[in-house]
Structure formats: structure tokens, C-alpha cells
Design an enzyme around this catalytic site. Structure first.
Site: not given
Length: 447
Positions: A289, A310, A424
Site C-alpha cells: 500500500e 513444496h 469502494k
């Protein structure tokens, strides 16, 4: 005395010591910008000097409220999203018994989290799990209207009030919010919740040393005084005027930027201790961010080794050479477990008999580092002597300071996040929130 050790010797195949040192002046200049508040985002630099501003009185008040919640509740639900929960979650995961859920420790409630997602099953299952348990809430939100935590708080507050009544429920709720405005602040004043302030000049992802992080830690029974002391010592170790070679945050920021300028665009934060999974999650938000904007930035990823060898090991070893790794090493584990000899040795592990698990883990780390470096993956190693409140406080402040320095070196404002607002707007329009009618029409045309 070094609080943490940073080893950059295994990046020399990609960037030389001279190239790193050549960025020393740039890193120190960026550090000066943080302390003088002359850089971009200067309104959100309260975190820089925050460790020294945390007084004994503030710690005592935090511990007082946390102590009451511990007495009242078997479970403390911390409600928040992003920086409002990741810091506390990181520290609690690092410091807590991995199987505390199977134990009953007197005076230590289970601390769980809500409001970090919009998972219907998650919230339903949480409410069901609380049916036969006494619980309390810590609600963390500057505005009180952020969708995810606001939904969780509405539902859990109603459950508390239904069970205990409004007056007793209020004793089981603590709010961490704005000093003077916002829905949560107003509700706290109206209902008489214990309230702590998120400073106006501290953004969410830098807020772990505010009550956003300290109150949940104290509720879990951690020593927040030691956490703060570690951050204070790291603040001094990375302060304005500390020479480049002695300032670990400046060195880390310089190495990251030197690699970035050579085409290394992805940083993988690796640890060999599963307790650090959420430290990596917190780190990813902090760096992603802060740096990911204006078409720039190192992409932050993480792995927990040896498990992810793995799954991700093949790509790291032989994939596109655009990544480097930063490994957090822990000097001393808390406990000792040795491998015993087996008379049948069907698994072929008797060659390990008598060795501690940590020794095997350490050799795995060294072997992986050699293989990755040989495969063209630069390796930075950060060593923390042990996992306790002091060192985890120092580590998190180290990453915060290095992030601010690195962001300025990158040429961005590390303290805004304009990109997170786009989703948003679209979500509110799709949900027909009042005030978003125009956006709703435009979006529905695209569906």
C-alpha cells in the site's frame, strides 16, 4: 549492541557493495525527510516519533481497560480491517502458543478477529461459537463506517446487548477511533464506551504502536511495555544522524532500491517459523500500500518455509529472474525438541538422532539460501535474536522506518493509498448506496 542483524552479502551477484553504498546518501536524505516532515504525505508522519511519545501513563490506561476485558470475557473479538487488525494479529500470532485454542489459561482470553472480511459463513460461525462463551469487543475504526468492520460491529454489538443489556454491554466494549468525529466516536460518547484515539497523523498501516495494536495485545496478556521499548530502541538505531552503515533501515531500503533499479520487481519475505505468517501479511500491506502507485513499486509476496518449498520452491529456484528474497531468521527458539533414535529406522532419519528440530531447520535455511543464490535469487537476511515482545516491537518499527525511506527513494508518497478507493465506489454503486446513483447507472450499463 545490534538489535537485529541484517546480512546483505548474498545480493552481490546482482548489486555490488559499491552500488549499495552509492545509495547511502539518498537513503539518509529520505530519512531526513521523514524526521523533518518535508516529504510527500507529511501529514501522516506521526508514527516516526511515536515510540518516544508513548508514556507510562498511556500504557497503564491501556492495560487497565485490557485487564477489565480479560476479567469479563472468555473471548475478546477485535473488529477491524487492514491496518486496524493486521499489526495486532501479527504480534499475537508471533507471541502466542500455536495451540492455545486447545488450552485454558486462566486470565488469558482467546482473542479472535472479525470485520476483516465480508464472509457470511465466517460471521455466522463466530456468533455461534460465542453462544456459550462470555465475550467482549474491541472495535477499531477511524470513521466507524468502513463497510467490513461496521457490519461485524453492528451484528456483534446487537448480540452483546441482547445478552447483557445495553449498560452491561457497554462495559464489554472498547473503541479505538477518531478523537472528535465519526460514527464510532459519537456512539462511544453516547454509550460510554472506553475510548482510545487513533492519532490524526498516523495512517492505518503504520498504527501498530497506537492503541490500534497495543490494546488487543494487552487484552491477550502480552507485555506491551516491552513491545514499546523494542520500538523505542529501534527508533534510536534508525534516527536522523545515524550513519548509513549503522542504520539497518537505511541499509535495507537502499538494497531494495538497488535491486529494483536492476530489474528485480518482486520481493518475497520468507521465514522458517510458522509463527511469522501474519508478520508477513502485515508486511505485505505495509509495503504494497505504501509503494505500489504511479506505475511503480516492488511487489511484496511471502512464503513460509520449508512448507512452501513444496509449492513455490520450483518457481523461486528456476522461474523468471525478477525476484529477490528477504529472510527473517530467529536466533533462539523458545522450546527444545530433540529427535530420538528409532531402532527400526524405517524412515531413514536416525542420522538426525540427538539433533534439535531448530538445527535441522537452520541447515534447511542455509541449504535453501545457497541454492537460491546459485539460481540467481539475491538474498537479504534479517536476524532477530528471539521471538519476544521486545524484539517483535523492534522488528515492526524497523520495517516501518525502512518502508518510509524506501518509498521516498522510489519517488512516491508512501503515506497515501488513492488506489484502494476505486473498488469502494463501485461496490457502493452496485449496492445502491444513497449518493451513488450516477455511478450505479454507469456500472450497470457495463454488466
Amino acid at each position: 549492541m545490534e538489535i537485529i542483524k541484517i546480512d546483505t552479502s548474498k545480493v552481490s551477484g546482482a548489486v555490488t557493495p559499491d552500488e549499495i553504498n552509492a545509495l547511502g546518501g539518498e537513503a539518509l536524505e529520505a530519512n531526513d525527510l521523514l524526521h523533518s516532515r518535508r516529504g510527500a504525505g507529511s501529514d501522516f508522519l506521526g508514527w516516526v516519533n511515536l515510540p518516544e511519545e508513548i508514556t507510562a501513563e498511556k500504557i497503564a490506561e491501556t492495560e487497565r481497560v485490557a485487564g477489565r476485558l480479560r476479567k469479563l470475557a472468555d473471548v475478546v473479538v477485535v473488529i477491524g480491517i487492514g491496518g486496524s487488525y493486521l499489526g495486532a494479529k501479527a504480534v499475537l500470532e508471533a507471541m502466542s502458543d500455536s495451540f492455545a485454542c486447545l488450552k485454558r489459561e486462566q486470565g488469558r482470553p482467546v482473542v479472535v478477529f472479525a470485520g476483516q472480511n465480508i464472509g457470511e459463513d465466517y460471521l455466522y460461525e463466530l456468533v455461534e461459537a460465542l453462544r456459550d462463551r462470555s465475550f467482549a469487543l474491541i472495535s477499531i475504526s477511524k470513521s466507524g463506517t468502513t463497510t467490513e468492520p461496521a457490519i461485524a460491529f453492528r451484528i456483534l454489538k446487537a448480540e452483546l446487548e441482547k445478552r447483557y443489556g445495553k449498560e452491561q454491554a457497554a462495559r464489554r466494549i472498547a473503541a479505538v477511533t477518531d478523537s472528535s468525529r465519526g460514527a464510532l466516536k459519537k456512539l462511544s460518547d453516547d454509550q460510554g464506551y472506553d475510548t482510545f484515539v487513533i492519532p490524526d497523523d498516523v495512517g492505518g498501516r503504520y498504527s501498530v504502536l497506537t492503541p490500534v495494536g497495543l490494546l488487543p495485545m494487552a487484552a491477550a496478556g502480552l507485555d506491551i511495555s516491552e513491545f514499546v521499548r523494542g520500538a523505542q530502541d529501534m527508533a534510536r538505531a534508525t534516527a536522523q544522524g545515524v550513519p548509513f552503515e549503522k542504520n539497518p533501515a537505511a541499509v535495507y531500503a537502499a538494497v531494495r532500491n538497488a535491486l529494483y533499479r536492476k530489474g528485480y520487481k518482486i520481493e518475497i519475505l520468507a521465514s522458517y517459523d510458522p509463527k511469522l505468517v501474519y508478520v508477513a501479511e502485515w508486511w505485505k500491506q505495509l509495503y504494497g500500500e505504501s509503494e505500489g502507485k504511479e506505475g511503480k513499486g516492488i511487489f511484496p509476496a511471502s512464503v513460509t518455509l520449508t512448507a512452501d518449498l513444496h509449492s513455490m520452491g520450483q518457481y523461486i529456484q528456476e522461474g523468471e529472474r525478477t525476484l529477490f528474497e528477504t529472510v527473517i531468521g530467529i536466533g533462539r527458539p523458545k522450546h527444545e525438541v530433540r529427535i530420538e533414535e528409532d531402532p527400526d529406522d524405517l524412515d531413514g532419519l536416525n542420522f538426525l538422532a540427538g539433533k534439535r528440530i531448530s538445527e535441522v531447520n537452520s541447515m534447511a535455511e542455509i541449504g535453501v539460501a545457497i541454492a537460491h543464490v546459485d539460481g540467481g535469487v539475491p538474498n537479504i537476511r534479517i536476524e532477530v535474536p528471539e521471538l519476544n515482545e521486545y524484539y517483535i516491537g523492534a522488528l515492526l518499527y524497523f520495517f516501518e522506518k525502512a518502508c518510509g525511506i524506501s518509498g521516498y527513494m522510489l519517488g512516491v508518497n508512501p503515506f497515501d493509498q488513492p488506489g484502494v478507493e476505486a473498488y469502494k465506489k463501485n461496490m457502493f454503486a452496485l449496492l445502491d448506496k444513497p449518493g451513488y446513483e450516477k455511478e450505479s447507472e454507469e456500472i450497470k450499463k457495463r454488466l
